[in-house]
Design a protein around this motif. Structure first.
Motif, mmCIF file in Angstrom:
data_model
loop_
_atom_site.group_PDB
_atom_site.id
_atom_site.type_symbol
_atom_site.label_atom_id
_atom_site.label_comp_id
_atom_site.label_asym_id
_atom_site.label_seq_id
_atom_site.Cartn_x
_atom_site.Cartn_y
_atom_site.Cartn_z
ATOM 1 N N TYR A 30 144.832 123.509 76.033
ATOM 2 C CA TYR A 30 144.991 123.018 77.405
ATOM 3 C C TYR A 30 144.422 123.972 78.452
ATOM 4 C CZ TYR A 30 147.801 119.259 75.465
ATOM 5 O OH TYR A 30 148.208 118.162 74.753
ATOM 6 N N THR A 33 152.450 117.058 77.804
ATOM 7 C CA THR A 33 151.896 118.219 78.489
ATOM 8 C C THR A 33 151.402 117.866 79.883
ATOM 9 O OG1 THR A 33 151.265 119.265 76.417
ATOM 10 C CG2 THR A 33 150.141 120.019 78.398
ATOM 11 N N THR A 34 150.742 116.732 80.036
ATOM 12 C CA THR A 34 150.188 116.380 81.346
ATOM 13 C C THR A 34 151.221 115.747 82.273
ATOM 14 O OG1 THR A 34 149.436 114.232 80.483
ATOM 15 C CG2 THR A 34 147.862 116.071 80.431
ATOM 16 N N PHE A 90 148.663 122.137 84.424
ATOM 17 C CA PHE A 90 148.329 121.104 83.456
ATOM 18 C C PHE A 90 148.682 119.686 83.875
ATOM 19 C CE2 PHE A 90 149.151 124.932 80.721
ATOM 20 C CZ PHE A 90 147.825 125.187 80.450
#
Length: 317
Positions: free
Chosen positions: A255, A89-90, A112
């Motif tokens: 998130y 995700t990051t 993100f």
């Protein structure tokens, strides 16, 4: 805590690489790797570098503290499994790979994208004996990468979940949010006032027989009773349910919540105007602005001004 004099004795070795350092599924992400050595203690680390890090003036820093023994080379696959969703995700948008709208994908990445720091204890001792080295590592990396000074996030799994609480208790003004997973703390020894200053989200499997969920539940209740900003998720499942829920099953909720948290711009004072605070926050991405100005003099050490991470360490001594 290691004193700043002792910090100066530490050795940090770093290289930038993309290769089979972390295992299948995670081995194509750019990252800096190295270690911090202090006397008989060694802390290895990986700093994942998001694709946007060369284009953005500053990006958040997420620090992930692994579970017991997961920092050992033989446990690398286990470590990969616990943080896989966080890495993807990051560092790269997995969720919208099938979406053909480039604007949607770009907005997701911008929202993100973050540096992801993964300290690793190779052998000997738990996090309680290494948190000062994590702080020193953050300071060193703060000099070379543009971290957003308002958005330092701390999370950890199992033993790292307990360490998340411990580190926030020690440095409550350093992190914008904390996420203890399948860990928690002892209410009797916790500094509830300090923990109440930081937004927290506890994740813990309801049937966790490795770490009793009460370590999260009881601490959560104490923080809420004290007026703190805390959330609790108790998904059905065992020890792994915590990270599976946070990083995967409830990712669309987790998130956005995490990256909304930030340390606000300080109110104007006699020593620091609102404009000066804003300039320091936005343009000096390597200055950690939880303002440590005393009188009219910023902290100095050895003839040079300290980064805000070090200033915080001095202020806590």
């Amino acid at each position: 805590m290691m004193s700043l004099n002792a910090c100066c004795l530490a050795l940090m070795v770093e290289c930038v690489a993309a290769g089979p350092l972390v295992g299948p599924g995670l081995d194509d992400f750019a990252r800096a790797t190295g270690q911090v050595i202090d006397r008989r203690r060694t802390l290895n680390y990986e700093l994942f570098l998001p694709p946007a890090h060369t284009e953005q003036p500053a990006l958040p820093l997420v620090v992930y503290l692994h579970g017991s023994t997961d920092g050992q080379p033989s446990k690398q696959q286990r470590l990969n499994d616990t943080m896989r969703g966080l890495v993807h995700t990051t560092q790269r948008d997995n969720a919208t790979r099938g979406v053909r709208d480039p604007k949607l994908a770009a907005s997701f990445d911008e929202q993100f994208a973050a540096y992801l720091l993964v300290p690793k204890i190779a052998s000997g001792g738990g996090w309680s004996n290494h948190l000062d080295m994590v702080l020193d590592l953050m300071h060193n990396l703060d000099q070379h990468y543009s971290f957003d000074p308002r958005r330092f996030y701390l999370t950890g799994f199992s033993d790292g979940g307990f360490a998340t609480i411990d580190m926030i208790k020690r440095y409550p003004n350093l992190f914008a949010a904390g996420v203890p997973i399948s860990g928690g703390g002892f209410v009797a020894t916790a500094d509830i006032d300090a923990l109440s200053q930081v937004p927290l989200w506890f994740f813990h499997g309801s049937d966790d027989f490795t770490v009793d969920p009460r370590f999260s539940v009881d601490l959560y209740r104490a923080i809420v009773a004290a007026g703190g900003n805390a959330r609790l998720s108790l998904p059905f499942g065992g020890h792994n349910a915590g990270y599976e829920t946070a990083f995967r099953d409830r990712a669309q909720e987790f998130y956005p919540w995490l990256f909304r948290q930030m340390i606000p711009v300080p109110e104007p004072t006699d020593n620091l105007s609102a404009l000066a605070a804003l300039v320091m926050l936005v343009t000096c991405g390597r200055s950690r602005l939880v303002t440590r100005v005393q009188g009219k003099r910023a902290f100095q050490f050895g003839g040079r001004q300290l980064s805000a991470v070090q200033q915080h360490a001095v202020a806590q001594r």
